[in-house]
Design a protein around this motif. Structure first.
Motif, PDB file in Angstrom:
ATOM      1  N   VAL A 209       9.815  65.157 152.948  1.00  0.00           N
ATOM      2  CA  VAL A 209      10.217  65.861 154.386  1.00  0.00           C
ATOM      3  C   VAL A 209      11.742  65.604 154.617  1.00  0.00           C
ATOM      4  O   VAL A 209      12.539  64.786 154.074  1.00  0.00           O
ATOM      5  N   SER A 210      12.235  66.400 155.226  1.00  0.00           N
ATOM      6  CA  SER A 210      13.664  66.123 156.016  1.00  0.00           C
ATOM      7  C   SER A 210      13.384  65.724 157.392  1.00  0.00           C
ATOM      8  O   SER A 210      12.309  66.027 157.871  1.00  0.00           O
ATOM      9  N   GLY A 211      14.210  65.017 157.908  1.00  0.00           N
ATOM     10  CA  GLY A 211      14.527  64.867 159.430  1.00  0.00           C
ATOM     11  C   GLY A 211      13.602  63.546 159.706  1.00  0.00           C
ATOM     12  O   GLY A 211      13.594  63.412 160.741  1.00  0.00           O
ATOM     13  N   PRO A 241      15.993  60.589 146.214  1.00  0.00           N
ATOM     14  CA  PRO A 241      17.184  60.266 145.527  1.00  0.00           C
ATOM     15  C   PRO A 241      18.393  60.911 146.069  1.00  0.00           C
ATOM     16  O   PRO A 241      19.408  60.585 145.610  1.00  0.00           O
ATOM     17  N   VAL A 242      18.281  62.054 146.531  1.00  0.00           N
ATOM     18  CA  VAL A 242      19.381  63.140 146.847  1.00  0.00           C
ATOM     19  C   VAL A 242      19.210  63.224 148.363  1.00  0.00           C
ATOM     20  O   VAL A 242      18.240  63.388 148.849  1.00  0.00           O
ATOM     21  N   GLY A 243      20.457  63.216 148.967  1.00  0.00           N
ATOM     22  CA  GLY A 243      20.418  64.000 150.501  1.00  0.00           C
ATOM     23  C   GLY A 243      19.865  63.058 151.283  1.00  0.00           C
ATOM     24  O   GLY A 243      19.437  61.620 151.022  1.00  0.00           O
ATOM     25  N   GLY A 244      19.332  63.487 152.690  1.00  0.00           N
ATOM     26  CA  GLY A 244      18.738  62.598 153.379  1.00  0.00           C
ATOM     27  C   GLY A 244      17.259  62.613 153.540  1.00  0.00           C
ATOM     28  O   GLY A 244      16.430  62.195 154.305  1.00  0.00           O
ATOM     29  N   TYR A 275       9.771  58.115 164.800  1.00  0.00           N
ATOM     30  CA  TYR A 275      10.455  58.386 163.686  1.00  0.00           C
ATOM     31  C   TYR A 275      10.290  59.571 162.755  1.00  0.00           C
ATOM     32  O   TYR A 275      10.884  60.081 161.890  1.00  0.00           O
ATOM     33  N   CYS A 276       9.258  60.237 163.200  1.00  0.00           N
ATOM     34  CA  CYS A 276       8.756  61.391 162.570  1.00  0.00           C
ATOM     35  C   CYS A 276       8.983  62.576 163.401  1.00  0.00           C
ATOM     36  O   CYS A 276       8.655  63.988 162.938  1.00  0.00           O
ATOM     37  N   LYS A 277       9.516  62.498 164.623  1.00  0.00           N
ATOM     38  CA  LYS A 277       9.936  63.510 165.469  1.00  0.00           C
ATOM     39  C   LYS A 277      10.444  64.861 164.997  1.00  0.00           C
ATOM     40  O   LYS A 277      10.111  65.938 165.231  1.00  0.00           O
ATOM     41  N   GLY A 278      11.630  64.693 164.156  1.00  0.00           N
ATOM     42  CA  GLY A 278      12.108  65.754 163.478  1.00  0.00           C
ATOM     43  C   GLY A 278      11.848  66.257 162.058  1.00  0.00           C
ATOM     44  O   GLY A 278      12.568  66.954 161.490  1.00  0.00           O
ATOM     45  N   ALA A 279      10.503  65.537 161.559  1.00  0.00           N
ATOM     46  CA  ALA A 279      10.176  65.834 160.073  1.00  0.00           C
ATOM     47  C   ALA A 279       9.922  67.119 159.897  1.00  0.00           C
ATOM     48  O   ALA A 279       8.792  67.624 160.817  1.00  0.00           O
ATOM     49  N   LYS A 280      10.511  67.857 158.813  1.00  0.00           N
ATOM     50  CA  LYS A 280       9.854  69.028 158.521  1.00  0.00           C
ATOM     51  C   LYS A 280       9.277  68.968 157.073  1.00  0.00           C
ATOM     52  O   LYS A 280       9.957  68.273 156.007  1.00  0.00           O
TER      53      LYS A 280
END
Ligand SMILES: Cc1cc2nc3c(=O)[nH]c(=O)nc-3n(C[C@H](O)[C@H](O)[C@H](O)COP(=O)(O)OP(=O)(O)OC[C@H]3O[C@@H](n4cnc5c(N)ncnc54)[C@H](O)[C@@H]3O)c2cc1C
Length: 448
Positions: A209-211, A241-244, A275-280
């Motif tokens: 996931v992102s976010g 391992p990369v990005g957020g 903590y998952c609110k913005g998770a995509k």
């Protein structure tokens, strides 16, 4: 395809590919049979951490060599290129249902005591698809023939020869290496499972996931104990391992739970939801593991067992890689012994190494305790209370065997306080704490 191989490796995970490399580098003919269509595409959940890079594990000291972009195991002499990204991880936080937390890591402001010493990570996060592609290249370059979309279905012994049936084809060989993972069909065909204890099953769904935002700053590993429909569901959050981006894993031992629905609820309506609110969700993976006691002697009928195929639940990728490498070398040496007409000892040495380095050093009951927490402390309110007592910073580790030892010790120290503050819960605690985790977890099967 050759008429006959010296060795057939079943399974092209980390253990199988390294076993194939070891045998092929010694000049022997190796076939790797793998049921997946594309070996380097991972559909099975994995936390995709490598642990522990700060301690011995399976007799070796693993590390990433950034100058040459290699994973190295200096004690076994093994190294191989890894062309993907890594991130070092230094902290592991474990949360109770009511968000009380435990911390494994370094105290704030830590600096190593002497020049030249490292603040060593507790784990690396990496890309398992890149690792698998790199290992596949290693095995191929060494000369192994790879058969994708080639599912192992049967094995028979015909005198000195072993016949493996995979992908509808017959592979004749001298030795087989079983590297087909935790629910190994080769191990089942050998009859090993009759002697093992079936403890429970693990059901997993996971998402890249992102976010996602961790409950603490930085990029820690996060474990959350959740109660869904009255039953434990664990969340593991691991930075990619990369990005957020993050890898969110949801695990339960409870067959009756729809793990997809549980994951959705935890992400939408639980203390973790904030903590998952913005998770995509970018990608979805899953796994199911049959958890059994480990195999004590990993050899029978010319089949050598490596990696998760012989373990209780899992050896972790490092354990799988080291056993794959060692098992492959043992088979190469056994083939050489035959050519030279000298007394065989290589396979017996591997069995001794497995016994001394895995079975005697890593008690599978300790491993199971990681999942036992929510079963040992039977009510969410008690889990919260226990976590609130263990709120010191524990030594830096993500090694399941080591962490439970720290927790066990801390629990012993906390007992007088529990007796004084909450004598009411001791009655609930003691029977489960004295039981073997395998007995506690086996109830998940009986309850069905
Ligand atoms: C939820 C979860 C989280 C995990 N997190 C981590 C982690 O963070 N860090 C870590 O180090 N480890 C982790 N692991 C464990 C790790 O994934 C394993 O220990 C490791 O992959 C084992 O390697 P292996 O080669 O022995 O088996 P596997 O990786 O399982 O490979 C077995 C191979 O055999 C193939 N196969 C199976 N059956 C057949 C058949 N009949 N015919 C042909 N091929 C077959 C499979 O397709 C697969 O490619 C996790 C596991 C799970 C389930």
């Amino acid at each position: 395809m050759k008429e006959r191989y010296d060795v057939v490796v079943v399974g092209a995970g980390p253990s199988g590919l390294l076993a194939a490399k070891a045998v092929a580098e010694n000049g022997f003919d190796v076939a790797v049979v793998e049921r997946k269509e594309k070996i380097a595409v991972i559909g099975r959940t994995c936390g995709q951490t490598l642990l522990p890079p700060n301690d011995y594990f399976f007799g070796d000291l693993f590390h990433y060599n950034p100058r040459d972009k290699k994973f190295c195991f200096p004690k076994s002499g093994l190294s191989f290129p890894y062309s993907g990204p890594i991130k070092n991880l230094y902290d592991w936080y474990m949360y109770s249902p009511g968000m009380k937390r435990m911390h494994f890591g370094y105290p704030e402001g830590y600096t190593p005591p002497m020049p030249g010493m490292l603040k060593a990570p507790i784990a690396l996060t990496y890309d398992k698809e890149v690792l698998t592609a790199d290992l596949l290249k290693e095995a191929r370059t060494a000369g192994a023939e790879i058969f994708e979309n080639c599912e192992f279905t049967d094995i028979t012994w015909a005198g000195p020869e072993t016949i493996v049936i995979a992908g509808g084809k017959q592979f004749r060989c001298t030795y087989v290496i079983a590297a087909d993972g935790t629910n190994s069909r080769v191990v089942q065909k050998l009859g090993f499972n009759n002697e093992r204890r079936h403890i429970t099953n693990l059901f997993v769904k996971s998402f890249f996931v992102s976010g996602f935002k961790a409950p603490v700053d930085g990029e820690p590993i996060v474990t959350g104990v959740n109660i869904y429909q009255g039953k434990p569901v664990y969340l593991f959050a691991v930075p990619r391992p990369v990005g957020g981006d993050w890898n969110l894993l949801f695990l339960t031992l409870e067959q009756g739970i729809d793990i997809g629905a549980a994951a959705e609820q935890i992400m939408k309506d639980s203390p973790f939801a904030q903590y998952c609110k913005g998770a995509k969700i970018k990608r979805e993976l899953a796994a199911m593991e049959v958890i059994q006691s480990p195999i004590v002697k990993p050899f029978k009928n010319n089949v050598v067992i490596v990696g998760d195929a012989g373990s209780c639940q899992e050896l972790e990728c490092l354990g799988a890689m080291i056993t794959g490498w060692k098992g492959g070398l043992a088979v190469a040496a056994a083939l050489k012994e035959f050519q030279l007409g000298i007394a065989p000892r290589a396979i017996a040495d591997y069995c001794d190494w497995w016994l001394n380095t895995y079975i005697k050093q890593y008690d599978y009951q300790d491993y199971l305790q990681v999942f036992g927490i929510a079963y040992m402390f039977p009510k969410p309110e008690i889990i919260d209370y226990i976590f609130s007592l263990l709120n010191q910073t524990f030594p830096p580790t993500f090694n399941p065997y080591t962490s439970v030892k720290h927790l066990g010790l801390a629990m012993q120290m906390a007992f007088p306080r529990i007796m004084a503050e909450r004598p009411d819960i001791l009655q609930d605690l003691v029977p489960n704490m004295l039981a073997f985790p395998s007995d506690v977890l086996a109830k998940t099967l009986k309850d069905k």
